[in-house]
Write a protein that holds these residues in place. Structure first.
Motif, PDB file in Angstrom:
ATOM      1  N   MET A   1       0.845  -1.196   0.000  1.00  0.00           N
ATOM      2  CA  MET A   1       0.000   0.000   0.000  1.00  0.00           C
ATOM      3  C   MET A   1       0.883   1.249   0.000  1.00  0.00           C
ATOM      4  N   ASP A   2       0.695   2.117  -0.994  1.00  0.00           N
ATOM      5  CA  ASP A   2       1.456   3.357  -1.068  1.00  0.00           C
ATOM      6  C   ASP A   2       0.783   4.434  -0.232  1.00  0.00           C
ATOM      7  N   THR A   3       1.588   5.188   0.483  1.00  0.00           N
ATOM      8  CA  THR A   3       1.067   6.292   1.277  1.00  0.00           C
ATOM      9  C   THR A   3       1.699   7.591   0.797  1.00  0.00           C
ATOM     10  N   GLN A   4       0.880   8.607   0.642  1.00  0.00           N
ATOM     11  CA  GLN A   4       1.351   9.920   0.214  1.00  0.00           C
ATOM     12  C   GLN A   4       1.359  10.832   1.430  1.00  0.00           C
ATOM     13  N   ARG A   5       2.554  11.168   1.921  1.00  0.00           N
ATOM     14  CA  ARG A   5       2.654  11.939   3.149  1.00  0.00           C
ATOM     15  C   ARG A   5       2.314  13.412   2.903  1.00  0.00           C
ATOM     16  N   GLN A   6       1.698  14.029   3.911  1.00  0.00           N
ATOM     17  CA  GLN A   6       1.316  15.431   3.815  1.00  0.00           C
ATOM     18  C   GLN A   6       2.517  16.369   3.898  1.00  0.00           C
ATOM     19  N   LEU A   7       3.527  15.985   4.642  1.00  0.00           N
ATOM     20  CA  LEU A   7       4.689  16.852   4.803  1.00  0.00           C
ATOM     21  C   LEU A   7       5.497  16.880   3.513  1.00  0.00           C
ATOM     22  N   GLN A   8       5.674  18.076   2.970  1.00  0.00           N
ATOM     23  CA  GLN A   8       6.446  18.262   1.747  1.00  0.00           C
ATOM     24  C   GLN A   8       7.756  18.969   2.088  1.00  0.00           C
ATOM     25  N   LEU A   9       8.872  18.293   1.837  1.00  0.00           N
ATOM     26  CA  LEU A   9      10.160  18.803   2.277  1.00  0.00           C
ATOM     27  C   LEU A   9      10.711  19.907   1.375  1.00  0.00           C
ATOM     28  N   ALA A  10      10.538  19.781   0.062  1.00  0.00           N
ATOM     29  CA  ALA A  10      11.154  20.744  -0.864  1.00  0.00           C
ATOM     30  C   ALA A  10      10.691  22.177  -0.608  1.00  0.00           C
ATOM     31  N   PRO A  11       9.375  22.440  -0.409  1.00  0.00           N
ATOM     32  CA  PRO A  11       8.969  23.823  -0.127  1.00  0.00           C
ATOM     33  C   PRO A  11       9.569  24.376   1.165  1.00  0.00           C
ATOM     34  N   LEU A  12       9.748  23.522   2.158  1.00  0.00           N
ATOM     35  CA  LEU A  12      10.381  23.976   3.393  1.00  0.00           C
ATOM     36  C   LEU A  12      11.826  24.385   3.130  1.00  0.00           C
ATOM     37  N   LEU A  13      12.562  23.507   2.424  1.00  0.00           N
ATOM     38  CA  LEU A  13      13.987  23.736   2.214  1.00  0.00           C
ATOM     39  C   LEU A  13      14.261  24.863   1.224  1.00  0.00           C
ATOM     40  N   ALA A  14      13.248  25.272   0.478  1.00  0.00           N
ATOM     41  CA  ALA A  14      13.408  26.434  -0.396  1.00  0.00           C
ATOM     42  C   ALA A  14      13.515  27.721   0.416  1.00  0.00           C
ATOM     43  N   LYS A  15      13.086  27.649   1.677  1.00  0.00           N
ATOM     44  CA  LYS A  15      13.108  28.829   2.538  1.00  0.00           C
ATOM     45  C   LYS A  15      14.307  28.859   3.473  1.00  0.00           C
ATOM     46  N   LYS A  16      14.682  27.671   3.983  1.00  0.00           N
ATOM     47  CA  LYS A  16      15.660  27.646   5.071  1.00  0.00           C
ATOM     48  C   LYS A  16      16.160  26.218   5.260  1.00  0.00           C
ATOM     49  N   SER A  17      17.282  26.074   5.959  1.00  0.00           N
ATOM     50  CA  SER A  17      17.675  24.755   6.444  1.00  0.00           C
ATOM     51  C   SER A  17      16.764  24.354   7.589  1.00  0.00           C
ATOM     52  N   PHE A  18      16.595  23.027   7.773  1.00  0.00           N
ATOM     53  CA  PHE A  18      15.626  22.546   8.761  1.00  0.00           C
ATOM     54  C   PHE A  18      16.189  21.388   9.579  1.00  0.00           C
ATOM     55  N   PHE A  19      15.817  21.353  10.862  1.00  0.00           N
ATOM     56  CA  PHE A  19      15.812  20.131  11.644  1.00  0.00           C
ATOM     57  C   PHE A  19      14.477  19.445  11.383  1.00  0.00           C
ATOM     58  N   LEU A  20      14.478  18.162  11.122  1.00  0.00           N
ATOM     59  CA  LEU A  20      13.251  17.372  11.038  1.00  0.00           C
ATOM     60  C   LEU A  20      13.306  16.332  12.147  1.00  0.00           C
ATOM     61  N   PHE A  21      12.580  16.598  13.225  1.00  0.00           N
ATOM     62  CA  PHE A  21      12.560  15.679  14.354  1.00  0.00           C
ATOM     63  C   PHE A  21      11.247  14.907  14.382  1.00  0.00           C
ATOM     64  N   GLY A  22      11.336  13.643  14.726  1.00  0.00           N
ATOM     65  CA  GLY A  22      10.152  12.813  14.887  1.00  0.00           C
ATOM     66  C   GLY A  22      10.539  11.517  15.559  1.00  0.00           C
ATOM     67  N   PRO A  23       9.610  10.856  16.238  1.00  0.00           N
ATOM     68  CA  PRO A  23       9.926   9.570  16.870  1.00  0.00           C
ATOM     69  C   PRO A  23      10.439   8.565  15.853  1.00  0.00           C
ATOM     70  N   ARG A  24      11.200   7.610  16.326  1.00  0.00           N
ATOM     71  CA  ARG A  24      11.665   6.541  15.445  1.00  0.00           C
ATOM     72  C   ARG A  24      10.481   5.828  14.809  1.00  0.00           C
ATOM     73  N   ALA A  25      10.662   5.390  13.578  1.00  0.00           N
ATOM     74  CA  ALA A  25       9.682   4.587  12.834  1.00  0.00           C
ATOM     75  C   ALA A  25       8.471   5.379  12.364  1.00  0.00           C
ATOM     76  N   THR A  26       8.565   6.716  12.350  1.00  0.00           N
ATOM     77  CA  THR A  26       7.469   7.494  11.774  1.00  0.00           C
ATOM     78  C   THR A  26       7.657   7.715  10.275  1.00  0.00           C
ATOM     79  N   GLY A  27       8.815   7.332   9.734  1.00  0.00           N
ATOM     80  CA  GLY A  27       8.999   7.390   8.289  1.00  0.00           C
ATOM     81  C   GLY A  27       9.868   8.525   7.791  1.00  0.00           C
ATOM     82  N   LYS A  28      10.722   9.088   8.641  1.00  0.00           N
ATOM     83  CA  LYS A  28      11.555  10.223   8.220  1.00  0.00           C
ATOM     84  C   LYS A  28      12.493   9.833   7.069  1.00  0.00           C
ATOM     85  N   THR A  29      13.215   8.727   7.254  1.00  0.00           N
ATOM     86  CA  THR A  29      14.181   8.314   6.232  1.00  0.00           C
ATOM     87  C   THR A  29      13.481   7.977   4.917  1.00  0.00           C
ATOM     88  N   THR A  30      12.369   7.279   5.000  1.00  0.00           N
ATOM     89  CA  THR A  30      11.610   6.949   3.782  1.00  0.00           C
ATOM     90  C   THR A  30      11.143   8.213   3.084  1.00  0.00           C
TER      91      THR A  30
END
Length: 380
Positions: A1-30
């Protein structure tokens, strides 16, 4: 099953560098690999080749970056080498590079007095899967097993949850010396999971866990720092009725809550089901405010006489949550009392009743419509 995440990284990084924090296994690396694989140079600090090289010589980060034409540099699991943040600071200043720094805990960075790049890097959060990220969403499955991708999508969700709790929450936290002894911490996890979604009472928790209140305070701070749990603060500015100021504690995921509490089944007519449905809506609200970059506090209200509303977004929207399949006037009581304050523009009752109504300026709405409208920015 494919999931389309709501968080879009490219628009964020167009503005600034970011820390992306989240609990393990929430899918950050994916998420990083799905959205940035063709745009970024990714350094995974779980890869021993990168870890060994950069932990012994952080300054070599610049030479690694020099070999790539990428405009975005991703460093996954940044808390493993906090010393890299000084190099990142310098490269942002001297070469105007854009970084995405992911991690599951800010605690190690803070405790090591790491350079947190104030003003140079913004923060974003990552959460478990939410309603509109899951095709053919199954509410019963979600309430029982939560939204961590590896769990919700698994044929064996209980096995995945058991591995997460025993490998990460216990063994890894112990191995990183975040706690001194495992048995009292395990008792604490069991006890606080039973009080999930309730006002936190440090003295009672300490008595139940057989540890000093100071230790419970330390444990709660640990869960917050590792993003495993959070305190929902109380809104205490009501004028008509004096409000309680004590916060509520929630785990970040329903499956983790149930695994720690030893839940065997989730009966549709039980109080636990109602609490789980409330936590589900809470998780959606947190993700919405974070992903949409809404800088509004999420709180709750409870008067000293016991009247309560589950969630408040700023001083704009008040939300009561009921698992009832048919609402009654009694379900509106908390919102009616809060309405007397004359502060909140939106008063909403979210339930499993399929019929929407508008009564005395209180909107009652099925949970599916509420979440659809929420993500279309109709309430905030």
């Amino acid at each position: 099953m494919d999931t389309q995440r709501q968080l879009q990284l490219a628009p964020l990084l167009a503005k600034k560098s970011f820390f992306l924090f989240g609990p393990r296994a929430t899918g950050k690396t994916t998420l990083v690999r799905q959205q940035l694989a063709e745009k970024a140079f990714i350094i995974d600090l779980l890869d021993s080749r990168y870890f060994l090289r950069l932990s012994s010589a952080p300054h070599e980060l610049e030479s690694l970056i020099a070999a790539t034409p990428a405009d975005i540099i991703v460093i996954d699991e940044i808390q493993r080498i906090p010393e890299l943040l000084n190099e990142i600071h310098r490269l942002i200043e001297t070469r105007n590079l854009t970084f995405l720094l992911t991690g599951s805990s800010a605690r190690k960075l803070r405790r090591g007095r790491a350079n947190l790049l104030a003003g140079r890097v913004w923060n974003a959060g990552m959460y478990p899967l939410i309603y509109n990220e899951i095709p053919e969403f199954d509410l019963s499955r979600y309430l029982r097993y939560g939204g961590m991708p590896a769990v919700y999508l698994s044929e064996y969700p209980e096995e995945e949850l058991d591995a997460y709790v025993n490998t990460y929450l216990k063994e890894e936290i112990l191995s990183e010396r975040l706690i001194r002894r495992l048995p009292p911490f395990s008792r604490f996890l069991k006890t606080i999971s039973m009080a999930n979604g309730e006002m936190i009472n440090f003295t009672k928790l300490a008595n139940d866990c057989q540890v000093p209140p100071s230790t419970v305070t330390e444990y709660v701070g640990l869960l917050e720092d590792t993003l495993i749990g959070f305190l929902l603060p109380a809104w205490s500015e009501s004028k008509k009725r004096k409000a309680i100021k004590t916060g509520k504690f929630y785990f970040f995921d329903l499956g983790i809550t149930h695994m720690l509490a030893g839940t065997q089944a989730l009966d549709r007519n039980s109080n636990l089901y109602g609490k789980s449905f409330e936590q589900f809506i809470c998780m959606e609200l947190r993700a919405y405010l974070s992903y949409r970059r809404k800088r509004l506090p999420l709180t709750y209200w409870r008067s000293k006489s016991g009247h309560e509303v589950d969630f408040l977004i700023g001083t704009h929207t008040a939300i009561e949550v009921k698992a009832s399949s048919k609402i009654s006037k009694n379900d509106l009581k908390g919102l009616n009392y809060l309405k007397e304050e004359g502060v909140f523009q939106n008063l909403i009752l979210v339930s499993q009743d399929p019929i929407s109504t508008l009564t005395s300026s209180i909107l009652t709405v099925p949970w599916q419509k509420f979440l659809s409208d929420l993500w279309q920015d109709k309430f905030v």
